[in-house]
Design a protein around this motif. Structure first.
Motif, PDB file in Angstrom:
ATOM      1  N   MET A  15       0.822  -1.205   0.000  1.00 39.42           N
ATOM      2  CA  MET A  15       0.000   0.000   0.000  1.00 39.42           C
ATOM      3  C   MET A  15       0.859   1.260   0.000  1.00 39.42           C
ATOM      4  O   MET A  15       0.469   2.276  -0.576  1.00 39.42           O
ATOM      5  CB  MET A  15      -0.936  -0.001   1.208  1.00 39.42           C
ATOM      6  N   SER A  16       2.027   1.219   0.619  1.00 45.64           N
ATOM      7  CA  SER A  16       2.893   2.400   0.606  1.00 45.64           C
ATOM      8  C   SER A  16       3.369   2.695  -0.809  1.00 45.64           C
ATOM      9  O   SER A  16       3.501   3.860  -1.205  1.00 45.64           O
ATOM     10  CB  SER A  16       4.095   2.198   1.539  1.00 45.64           C
ATOM     11  N   PHE A  17       3.585   1.632  -1.602  1.00 43.55           N
ATOM     12  CA  PHE A  17       3.979   1.841  -2.995  1.00 43.55           C
ATOM     13  C   PHE A  17       2.808   2.399  -3.800  1.00 43.55           C
ATOM     14  O   PHE A  17       2.984   3.281  -4.654  1.00 43.55           O
ATOM     15  CB  PHE A  17       4.466   0.526  -3.625  1.00 43.55           C
TER      16      PHE A  17
ATOM     17  N   TRP B 134      -0.961  -9.500   5.204  1.00 48.82           N
ATOM     18  CA  TRP B 134      -0.588 -10.904   5.062  1.00 48.82           C
ATOM     19  C   TRP B 134      -0.211 -11.236   3.627  1.00 48.82           C
ATOM     20  O   TRP B 134       0.736 -11.988   3.389  1.00 48.82           O
ATOM     21  CB  TRP B 134      -1.710 -11.824   5.530  1.00 48.82           C
ATOM     22  N   LEU B 135      -0.915 -10.674   2.649  1.00 44.69           N
ATOM     23  CA  LEU B 135      -0.583 -10.934   1.250  1.00 44.69           C
ATOM     24  C   LEU B 135       0.840 -10.476   0.940  1.00 44.69           C
ATOM     25  O   LEU B 135       1.568 -11.145   0.209  1.00 44.69           O
ATOM     26  CB  LEU B 135      -1.577 -10.224   0.327  1.00 44.69           C
ATOM     27  N   ASP B 136       1.229  -9.328   1.490  1.00 44.57           N
ATOM     28  CA  ASP B 136       2.599  -8.850   1.301  1.00 44.57           C
ATOM     29  C   ASP B 136       3.597  -9.840   1.882  1.00 44.57           C
ATOM     30  O   ASP B 136       4.618 -10.158   1.266  1.00 44.57           O
ATOM     31  CB  ASP B 136       2.784  -7.475   1.964  1.00 44.57           C
ATOM     32  N   ALA B 137       3.306 -10.335   3.086  1.00 43.27           N
ATOM     33  CA  ALA B 137       4.194 -11.307   3.724  1.00 43.27           C
ATOM     34  C   ALA B 137       4.234 -12.602   2.931  1.00 43.27           C
ATOM     35  O   ALA B 137       5.301 -13.200   2.739  1.00 43.27           O
ATOM     36  CB  ALA B 137       3.726 -11.569   5.159  1.00 43.27           C
TER      37      ALA B 137
ATOM     38  N   ALA C 175       6.222 -13.509  10.194  1.00 42.78           N
ATOM     39  CA  ALA C 175       4.976 -12.745  10.242  1.00 42.78           C
ATOM     40  C   ALA C 175       3.849 -13.740  10.460  1.00 42.78           C
ATOM     41  O   ALA C 175       3.920 -14.884   9.998  1.00 42.78           O
ATOM     42  CB  ALA C 175       4.761 -11.973   8.939  1.00 42.78           C
ATOM     43  N   GLY C 176       2.812 -13.331  11.171  1.00 45.01           N
ATOM     44  CA  GLY C 176       1.700 -14.227  11.453  1.00 45.01           C
ATOM     45  C   GLY C 176       0.363 -13.610  11.078  1.00 45.01           C
ATOM     46  O   GLY C 176       0.248 -12.388  10.908  1.00 45.01           O
ATOM     47  N   HIS C 177      -0.640 -14.461  10.932  1.00 47.33           N
ATOM     48  CA  HIS C 177      -1.978 -13.985  10.604  1.00 47.33           C
ATOM     49  C   HIS C 177      -3.003 -14.940  11.206  1.00 47.33           C
ATOM     50  O   HIS C 177      -2.836 -16.169  11.139  1.00 47.33           O
ATOM     51  CB  HIS C 177      -2.170 -13.915   9.089  1.00 47.33           C
ATOM     52  N   LEU C 178      -4.045 -14.370  11.794  1.00 42.13           N
ATOM     53  CA  LEU C 178      -5.119 -15.155  12.403  1.00 42.13           C
ATOM     54  C   LEU C 178      -6.441 -14.751  11.773  1.00 42.13           C
ATOM     55  O   LEU C 178      -6.694 -13.554  11.575  1.00 42.13           O
ATOM     56  CB  LEU C 178      -5.171 -14.921  13.912  1.00 42.13           C
TER      57      LEU C 178
END
Length: 242
Positions: free
Chosen positions: A29-31, A61-64, A192-195
């Motif tokens: 998103m920063s890009f 999460w998609l970036d990771a 990196a984690g995601h729940l």
């Protein structure tokens, strides 16, 4: 506009711009916001991504996921998204009553596009663990969907960068019953984690949270069958649907 000129206005190096254009670096998103600045769009691209792209809670999460060298995923009741067929993904997404048919189709297409990371030049190592429930549970009209999904899961597990493990029902209570989890290891060995939950999902990047998730992951993984036994069980269940 050259990559260097664009990068200067967007706040990124020319090499970073080149990497994003070639797909070797994640589009963040920063890009996107930098592109809006460089091209003076008044925030058009950010609005476009927000409207048509992944939900805001899922984008980190998609970036990771795109940058990871190793992915670990566990789901107690569903086949993980990276290993779903189009028909199975559609059946799962239709469980959300507010989604229109067009929105379901868009999300299925996005999910299948995500799977491209597993067949790219240098794919991440994916370790997927599911409960036995996930390979046996099906809804009305899934008599064709489930065998195709399970055979696809079996084929995916035959790739050198993918391993699939099943936690048998005989394992009883285990740490994974609290819900699904996703972990990504980067090239610098950071995690990196995601729940996921009923309202969406949340990222996990605090060291103490990641330590907890890694401990949970190891506990779940230890309950799972070895790869060969898992594939035999998947094949057995697939044949039972045929």
């Amino acid at each position: 506009m050259t990559q260097e000129a664009f990068g200067r206005k967007a706040g990124f190096s020319a090499s970073h711009v080149s990497a994003v254009e070639s797909g070797t670096r994640a589009l963040t998103m920063s890009f996107v916001r930098g592109a809006d600045r460089a091209l003076e769009t008044g925030g058009f691209y950010e609005r476009l991504v927000t409207r048509f792209g992944a939900p805001s809670w899922f984008r980190p999460w998609l970036d990771a996921e795109r940058a990871a060298i190793q992915l670990c995923c566990f789901h107690p009741n569903l086949i993980p998204g990276l290993l779903q067929t189009a028909d199975y993904a559609r059946a799962v997404l239709r469980l959300a009553p507010r989604l229109t048919d067009d929105e379901v189709d868009e999300r299925v297409a996005t999910r299948l596009e995500r799977q491209g990371i597993l067949t790219q030049g240098h794919p991440p190592q994916l370790v997927a663990v599911v409960n036995e429930t996930a390979i046996r549970q099906a809804g009305e009209g899934c008599a064709k969907v489930m065998p195709e999904q399970l055979l696809h899961l079996h084929r995916c597990a035959e790739r050198p960068n993918i391993s699939v493990h099943v936690v048998p029902s005989s394992a009883g209570l285990h740490a994974g019953l609290s819900g699904p989890l996703l972990l990504a290891r980067m090239a610098d060995n950071s995690w990196a984690g995601h729940l996921e939950n009923q309202l969406g999902g949340t990222g996990a990047d605090r060291p103490e949270d990641l330590d907890t998730l890694l401990e949970r992951w190891e506990s779940i993984r230890n309950e799972a069958l070895p790869s060969r036994q898992s594939l035999a069980l998947i094949e057995e269940v697939a044949n039972s649907w045929i």
